[in-house]
Write a protein that holds these residues in place. Structure first.
Motif, PDB file in Angstrom:
ATOM      1  N   ASP A   2      97.327  26.778 146.701  1.00  0.00           N
ATOM      2  CA  ASP A   2      97.102  25.863 145.578  1.00  0.00           C
ATOM      3  C   ASP A   2      97.494  26.554 144.270  1.00  0.00           C
ATOM      4  N   ASP A  55      87.263  19.272 148.461  1.00  0.00           N
ATOM      5  CA  ASP A  55      88.194  19.410 147.342  1.00  0.00           C
ATOM      6  C   ASP A  55      89.507  18.697 147.714  1.00  0.00           C
ATOM      7  N   SER A  71      96.364  18.446 142.329  1.00  0.00           N
ATOM      8  CA  SER A  71      96.381  18.723 143.776  1.00  0.00           C
ATOM      9  C   SER A  71      96.186  17.457 144.606  1.00  0.00           C
ATOM     10  N   ALA A 121      92.934  28.261 148.236  1.00  0.00           N
ATOM     11  CA  ALA A 121      92.601  27.275 147.195  1.00  0.00           C
ATOM     12  C   ALA A 121      92.386  27.877 145.819  1.00  0.00           C
ATOM     13  N   THR A 179      92.765  19.221 148.143  1.00  0.00           N
ATOM     14  CA  THR A 179      93.783  19.616 149.125  1.00  0.00           C
ATOM     15  C   THR A 179      93.346  19.399 150.574  1.00  0.00           C
ATOM     16  N   GLU A 230      94.555  26.345 153.545  1.00  0.00           N
ATOM     17  CA  GLU A 230      94.740  26.387 152.092  1.00  0.00           C
ATOM     18  C   GLU A 230      94.154  27.644 151.459  1.00  0.00           C
TER      19      GLU A 230
END
Ligand SMILES: [Mg+2]
Ligand SMILES: [Zn+2]
Length: 452
Positions: A52, A157, A103, A326, A159, A324
């Motif tokens: 991310d 979140d 995102s 993040a 993603t 991810e």
């Protein structure tokens, strides 16, 4: 070859050999290697590694700091590389681009193959009704693939959310967070918050942070954790619990109330210059597995190859897994270069786990990319750099000036709008070469998995 020799001519016919700064050279002809990396076939498995906020700046900063300018990260070694565009669209007029994506919109791009507006999770821009767009995880699951979604952020979140939930506002993470998402509430006949939808999707492996969202009570009364258990999930909250999960169990691992703890720490960037710094490695809380650990466990649980590493092998569909990193993004927002670099290196270590798996399972498509560019820049020490600056002493023993200047100091820094690196290996990997768009990645995945 790690030593580049430069030949400099001094006077007529006199040559002096100078040993210059070592560089990782690709001076040899790589045409054959690249030809061999192209495989237009089907994949049994797909792993998406998503950093991310990991733009080219963030990769370069982490590389310079950790292995030096001439070194290479694990993510630098994938054989096929291109760039992709990431723009979102405007909610009020979806025919207009929004050049700086978040995102949620960018994730919707690769997850569904459709552009949307910032803040939306796999739903249609401008829609004031429940507007789900099918995701690659949903389609893979329908076709019999196992699925996994791993993150160092809260699992709710944006993603991780884009793969297995549909909602008009990314903030609607738990059943108590639904003020901006009324029509999506379960009590209004909707699919519920992101946390509820993730478990209702029965994603086989869900690992990350965000226990606080799943501990909230649903409109019906029980918590989302209770709901998960009733759907057959084994719920674990620490590394020991995770290691005890065995193949065939559906697992929800929640290792932090919020986002998972940071790998490294250091001083924040400041206006003007503070002195040069080296970053400190944090002691990870013993209950929290690393991203590499979570990736390793996810692969163990999702692997269906049973020793047969070439598609179609035993004929069983394999898996789709997203991993991810993040908090590269979150620490970039926070003007925290050490936090940002530590998360990039932890992400790189997770990629190493994926590449090791692919070595014995060459029927695995691996893609390494990011969702949007970000604020940090390597700047010339001699300039006036009006933003917040941190000076980092790198693995080269040199000082690197990193600037954050999309907002004043102390205000959360912003994403930026440039294209990103996308690198891949395995079946269909050649489709990342050139300049593509984030939405094209959905089709690369779908083709690899035989879904289109
Ligand atoms: Mg994210
Ligand atoms: Zn961000």
């Amino acid at each position: 070859m790690h030593i580049r020799s430069e030949v400099q001519s001094i006077g007529a016919g006199v040559m002096t050999l100078l040993l210059a700064f070592p560089v990782n050279t690709f001076a040899r002809d790589r045409s054959k290697t690249i030809q061999q990396a192209i495989d237009g076939g089907r994949a049994k498995n797909v792993i998406l590694f998503l950093g991310d906020g990991m733009g080219d700046s963030e990769i370069t900063i982490a590389r310079n700091y950790h292995v030096g300018a001439a070194g290479r990260l694990v993510m630098d070694t994938l054989p096929l590389t291109g760039a992709y565009t990431t723009y979102a669209v405007e909610e009020s007029n979806p025919s207009l681009p929004n050049y700086v994506t978040d995102s949620a919109a960018s994730g919707t791009g690769w997850s569904t193959g459709h552009k949307t507006s910032n803040g939306r999770i796999s739903t249609v821009a401008g829609a004031n009704y429940i507007s789900p767009i099918p995701t690659i995880l949903e389609l893979a699951k329908q076709a019999g693939y196992l699925t996994g979604d791993v993150s160092t952020a809260e699992l709710t979140d944006a993603t991780p959310a884009v793969l297995a939930s549909h909602i008009n506002a990314r903030g609607c993470q738990g059943p108590a967070d639904m003020s901006a998402c009324g029509i999506y509430k379960k009590s209004n006949g909707g699919p519920g918050s992101i946390a509820e939808q993730l478990v209702d999707h029965k994603v086989d492996v869900l690992l990350g942070g965000g226990l606080q969202r799943f501990a909230q009570k649903t409109d019906a009364g029980p918590t989302v954790v209770d709901q998960a258990k009733s759907l057959g999930y084994t719920v674990v909250t620490d590394a020991a619990g995770l290691s005890s999960v065995s193949k065939g169990q559906r697992v929800l691992g929640l290792f932090n109330s919020g986002n998972m703890s940071l790998e490294w720490s250091g001083q924040l960037a400041l206006p003007g210059n503070s002195g040069p710094q080296k970053c400190l490695e944090n002691q990870r809380p013993s209950n929290e597995p690393s991203l590499a650990d979570m990736t390793r466990k996810a692969l163990e649980l999702l692997d269906r190859s049973e020793g047969n590493g070439k598609w179609p092998g035993n004929g069983l569909p394999g898996f789709f897994l997203q991993v991810e990193g993040a908090s590269i993004d979150k620490q970039d927002h926070a003007e925290n270069p050490c936090g940002q670099i530590g998360e990039t290196i932890a992400f790189d270590e997770a990629i190493a786990v994926g590449l090791a798996y692919a070595k014995s399972h060459p029927d695995t498509l691996i893609v390494v990319t990011a969702d949007h560019a970000h604020t940090s820049q390597i700047v010339d020490p001699g300039t006036s750099h009006p933003g917040s600056v941190s000076i980092l002493t790198t693995a080269d023993g040199a000082n690197m000036y990193v600037s954050y200047a999309t907002e004043p100091h102390g205000v959360s820094q912003d994403h930026t709008g440039s294209q990103l690196r996308i690198a891949a290996q395995g079946p269909q990997a050649a489709n990342v070469v050139g300049v593509t768009d984030q939405t094209d990645l959905f089709h690369t995945f779908a083709r690899a998995l035989g879904l289109e």
